[in-house]
Scaffold this motif. Structure first.
Motif, PDB file in Angstrom:
ATOM      1  N   ALA A   1      60.159 -10.157  59.338  1.00  0.00           N
ATOM      2  CA  ALA A   1      60.820 -10.630  59.083  1.00  0.00           C
ATOM      3  C   ALA A   1      61.440 -11.296  57.907  1.00  0.00           C
ATOM      4  CB  ALA A   1      60.843 -11.633  60.487  1.00  0.00           C
ATOM      5  N   ARG A   2      59.049 -12.303  57.630  1.00  0.00           N
ATOM      6  CA  ARG A   2      59.410 -13.436  56.623  1.00  0.00           C
ATOM      7  C   ARG A   2      59.580 -12.457  55.147  1.00  0.00           C
ATOM      8  NH1 ARG A   2      55.876 -15.575  59.530  1.00  0.00           N
ATOM      9  NH2 ARG A   2      53.500 -14.530  58.822  1.00  0.00           N
ATOM     10  N   LEU A   3      58.906 -11.048  55.282  1.00  0.00           N
ATOM     11  CA  LEU A   3      59.067 -10.599  53.696  1.00  0.00           C
ATOM     12  C   LEU A   3      60.801  -9.793  53.399  1.00  0.00           C
ATOM     13  CD1 LEU A   3      58.205  -9.198  51.046  1.00  0.00           C
ATOM     14  CD2 LEU A   3      57.253  -7.041  52.607  1.00  0.00           C
ATOM     15  N   MET A   4      61.449  -9.289  55.089  1.00  0.00           N
ATOM     16  CA  MET A   4      62.436  -9.036  54.608  1.00  0.00           C
ATOM     17  C   MET A   4      63.464 -10.268  54.551  1.00  0.00           C
ATOM     18  SD  MET A   4      62.087  -6.042  54.420  1.00  0.00           S
ATOM     19  CE  MET A   4      63.615  -5.618  53.978  1.00  0.00           C
TER      20      MET A   4
ATOM     21  N   GLY B   1      57.216 -14.221  35.369  1.00  0.00           N
ATOM     22  CA  GLY B   1      57.079 -13.530  36.331  1.00  0.00           C
ATOM     23  C   GLY B   1      56.169 -14.547  37.960  1.00  0.00           C
ATOM     24  N   ARG B   2      56.840 -13.601  38.890  1.00  0.00           N
ATOM     25  CA  ARG B   2      55.938 -14.418  39.863  1.00  0.00           C
ATOM     26  C   ARG B   2      55.188 -13.146  40.779  1.00  0.00           C
ATOM     27  NH1 ARG B   2      55.403 -17.770  37.201  1.00  0.00           N
ATOM     28  NH2 ARG B   2      56.282 -20.061  37.765  1.00  0.00           N
ATOM     29  N   TRP B   3      54.384 -13.304  41.343  1.00  0.00           N
ATOM     30  CA  TRP B   3      53.409 -12.354  42.817  1.00  0.00           C
ATOM     31  C   TRP B   3      54.775 -12.615  44.012  1.00  0.00           C
ATOM     32  CZ3 TRP B   3      51.113  -7.666  40.622  1.00  0.00           C
ATOM     33  CH2 TRP B   3      51.357  -8.184  39.512  1.00  0.00           C
ATOM     34  N   ILE B   4      55.083 -11.484  44.480  1.00  0.00           N
ATOM     35  CA  ILE B   4      55.307 -11.408  45.713  1.00  0.00           C
ATOM     36  C   ILE B   4      54.123 -11.351  46.446  1.00  0.00           C
ATOM     37  CG2 ILE B   4      56.547 -10.799  47.640  1.00  0.00           C
ATOM     38  CD1 ILE B   4      58.905 -10.609  45.867  1.00  0.00           C
ATOM     39  N   VAL B   5      52.966 -11.597  47.578  1.00  0.00           N
ATOM     40  CA  VAL B   5      51.737 -11.282  48.501  1.00  0.00           C
ATOM     41  C   VAL B   5      52.448 -10.844  49.916  1.00  0.00           C
ATOM     42  CG1 VAL B   5      50.093 -11.401  46.189  1.00  0.00           C
ATOM     43  CG2 VAL B   5      50.976 -13.754  48.603  1.00  0.00           C
TER      44      VAL B   5
ATOM     45  N   VAL C   1      50.034 -10.135  52.405  1.00  0.00           N
ATOM     46  CA  VAL C   1      48.255 -10.397  53.059  1.00  0.00           C
ATOM     47  C   VAL C   1      48.136 -11.586  52.392  1.00  0.00           C
ATOM     48  CG1 VAL C   1      46.606  -9.638  53.379  1.00  0.00           C
ATOM     49  CG2 VAL C   1      48.341  -7.783  53.776  1.00  0.00           C
ATOM     50  N   PRO C   2      47.303 -12.348  53.349  1.00  0.00           N
ATOM     51  CA  PRO C   2      47.709 -13.174  54.376  1.00  0.00           C
ATOM     52  C   PRO C   2      48.900 -13.349  54.985  1.00  0.00           C
ATOM     53  CG  PRO C   2      46.124 -14.669  53.763  1.00  0.00           C
ATOM     54  CD  PRO C   2      46.263 -14.148  52.622  1.00  0.00           C
ATOM     55  N   GLU C   3      49.799 -13.823  54.118  1.00  0.00           N
ATOM     56  CA  GLU C   3      51.017 -14.242  54.746  1.00  0.00           C
ATOM     57  C   GLU C   3      51.783 -14.131  53.594  1.00  0.00           C
ATOM     58  OE1 GLU C   3      50.255 -18.258  55.944  1.00  0.00           O
ATOM     59  OE2 GLU C   3      49.716 -18.925  53.796  1.00  0.00           O
ATOM     60  N   VAL C   4      53.049 -13.920  53.602  1.00  0.00           N
ATOM     61  CA  VAL C   4      54.388 -13.969  52.500  1.00  0.00           C
ATOM     62  C   VAL C   4      54.229 -15.076  51.725  1.00  0.00           C
ATOM     63  CG1 VAL C   4      57.095 -13.393  52.165  1.00  0.00           C
ATOM     64  CG2 VAL C   4      55.423 -12.464  55.104  1.00  0.00           C
ATOM     65  N   LYS C   5      54.009 -14.588  50.757  1.00  0.00           N
ATOM     66  CA  LYS C   5      54.674 -16.206  49.898  1.00  0.00           C
ATOM     67  C   LYS C   5      54.355 -15.576  48.168  1.00  0.00           C
ATOM     68  CE  LYS C   5      49.787 -17.538  49.391  1.00  0.00           C
ATOM     69  NZ  LYS C   5      48.691 -18.372  50.185  1.00  0.00           N
ATOM     70  N   VAL C   6      54.948 -16.546  47.458  1.00  0.00           N
ATOM     71  CA  VAL C   6      54.997 -16.460  46.070  1.00  0.00           C
ATOM     72  C   VAL C   6      54.237 -16.891  45.492  1.00  0.00           C
ATOM     73  CG1 VAL C   6      57.214 -16.555  43.961  1.00  0.00           C
ATOM     74  CG2 VAL C   6      57.646 -15.885  46.328  1.00  0.00           C
ATOM     75  N   VAL C   7      53.803 -16.455  44.449  1.00  0.00           N
ATOM     76  CA  VAL C   7      52.588 -16.783  43.668  1.00  0.00           C
ATOM     77  C   VAL C   7      52.485 -16.643  42.731  1.00  0.00           C
ATOM     78  CG1 VAL C   7      50.760 -17.293  45.931  1.00  0.00           C
ATOM     79  CG2 VAL C   7      50.408 -14.849  43.712  1.00  0.00           C
ATOM     80  N   SER C   8      51.836 -17.462  41.424  1.00  0.00           N
ATOM     81  CA  SER C   8      51.981 -17.592  40.389  1.00  0.00           C
ATOM     82  C   SER C   8      50.706 -16.888  39.440  1.00  0.00           C
ATOM     83  CB  SER C   8      52.659 -18.399  39.235  1.00  0.00           C
ATOM     84  OG  SER C   8      52.025 -19.527  39.450  1.00  0.00           O
TER      85      SER C   8
END
Ligand code: DWN
Ligand code: ZN
Length: 415
Positions: free
Chosen positions: A304-307, A402-406, A408-415
């Motif tokens: 749900a979070r990823l979508m 640019g940003r990474w969407i990960v 695992v272990p949780e949905v988040k945006v990281v740089s």
């Protein structure tokens, strides 16, 4: 058990107890079934549904497509694509050479599922007698091209006798990311016992159930992974075949793996790591069905979070590209409902995947150059298990905004 229909099991493949799926990831294609648009009509699907067998502790799929649908002359995964994995297997091989093989005259090593020879090349380089068993002929051919002795076949009791007759007993039998692919575990265990010297060892590693539950890395669940092992299930599964779990060692690979060492019963003492690991698994609740009910809820929450994130980026008109057309990404895209509207293409360095569509979701797979040519706003990191190696390599993507969407272990945006 030998007559079991291995495609769809109503009984545990290990102990025969009744199996019931605790969740379903829905209709799923072959994880490495990258396809051309004209092949869409005939694309194969099955129901991806895991079950947990409480009596023996084995986590397994209820249904697995037949092996020839997954492993064949166009198998898309080449082990040597990651530098980190090359170093990992060099170290794995050295630990066997300096450990069980030390001081032995003319030792013989067999590897099950030797792929393109990423592990055996290290034995070959040291002049150790070896044999790879690899059913996917295209990857086996790469190994042979490097001088690695390889036969293309599925391992079991019959092949074990055949190898023993031709080469003698093995000092070490190895397998990496292979045992969890083979539904006839009893047949392989008997084959290993038959082929192994009385003072030999069987060492294998696979993604670890404890990590998958702790990190909600549900993308380890796909057609090829008929089992996700724990120390408890490995101990229980091999003991009836005369093999005892004598050591365990956690590995960082594939997002958290475990290396298991087994030996003929009572042939060598077990290390304290075995009992410690079994105790940790009890504490984590790996033997209780409630754990899997919670896991299902965590998978649903992650989806749900990823979508929510991908839909909102799509509304904002952001460019999102997938990074690494992994087997794991087939579960994520199909379970979550990710389409080419969310993810423009998936960048992958493997030539056989490029120019094709991802299984089920039909997202184009493009060469890595296209990622670099016009960096997207976001890259969805499907190859999250190679995160350190990739993020180190892609510093200019982040430097450019640019940003990474990960996930695992949780949905988040990281740089
Ligand atoms: O058990 C299995 C494991 C060991 O490997 C098999 N069933 C299949 C396979 O699983 P996977 O496909 O999820 O593995 P990887 O290693 O996560 O796949 C990485 C993919 O990403 C490859 O297609 C190569 C690609 N890649 C890339 O494009 N750029 C990888 C790296 C490191 C990169 O920098
Ligand atoms: Zn069972």
């Amino acid at each position: 058990m030998s007559e079991l229909n291995q495609n769809r099991a109503s009984a545990c493949r290990v102990c025969g107890a009744h199996l019931t799926a605790f969740m379903s990831f829905g209709r799923m294609p072959i994880a490495n079934g990258f396809l051309k648009s004209e092949e869409i009509q005939s694309e194969y699907f099955f129901e991806l549904a895991p079950a947990f067998c409480e009596p023996c502790g084995m986590f397994q799929l209820v249904e697995q497509p037949s092996p020839d649908k997954m492993f064949h002359g166009r198998y898309a995964f080449y082990s040597s694509t990651s530098r980190y994995m090359q170093v990992h297997f060099e170290r794995f091989a050295q630990s066997v050479i300096n450990g069980v093989l030390a001081g032995r005259a003319d030792p013989f090593v067999v590897e099950l599922g030797s792929n393109d020879g990423i592990m055996l090349r290290n034995f070959h380089a040291c002049g150790v007698r070896h044999l790879g068993v690899e059913p996917s002929v295209n990857v086996a051919e790469v190994a042979r091209g490097c001088g690695i002795n390889t036969i293309s076949a599925f391992f079991g009791r019959k092949l074990a006798s055949h190898i023993e007759a031709e080469h003698g007993h093995a000092d070490a039998i190895l397998a990496a990311n292979v045992m969890c692919h083979i539904p006839d575990l009893p047949g392989v265990a008997d084959g290993v016992r038959r082929l192994l010297r009385p003072d030999g060892v069987f060492v294998f590693e696979d993604p670890y159930l404890g990590d998958m539950i702790a990190k909600t890395s549900y993308d380890q669940i796909y057609d090829e992974h008929v089992f996700i092992f724990s120390a408890t299930s490995v101990k229980n599964a091999f003991a009836p075949h005369g093999l005892e779990l004598v050591d365990v060692a956690p590995q960082k690979t594939h997002g958290g793996s475990m290396r298991y060492t087994l030996a003929p019963m009572d042939s060598r003492p077990a290390t304290s790591a075995v009992d410690e690991c079994l105790a940790r698994e009890r504490e984590q609740g790996l033997g209780r069905s409630e754990t899997y009910v919670r896991f299902k809820q965590s998978c649903e929450a992650s989806r749900a979070r990823l979508m929510e994130m991908l839909n909102s980026l799509r509304r904002e008109g952001r460019r999102v590209v997938g990074y690494g057309a992994t087997s794991k990404s087939t579960t994520v895209t199909n379970y979550c409902g990710i389409t080419p509207e969310h993810v423009e293409f998936i960048s992958d360095t493997t030539p056989i995947k490029q120019g094709k569509l991802s299984p089920g979701a039909h997202i184009p797979v493009r060469p890595y150059d296209e990622f670099v040519r016009a960096f997207p706003d976001y890259a969805l990191l499907f190859a999250w298990n190679h995160s350190d190696e990739i993020r180190e390599k892609e510093q200019s993507f982040v430097a450019g905004g640019g940003r990474w969407i990960v996930y695992v272990p949780e949905v988040k945006v990281v740089s």
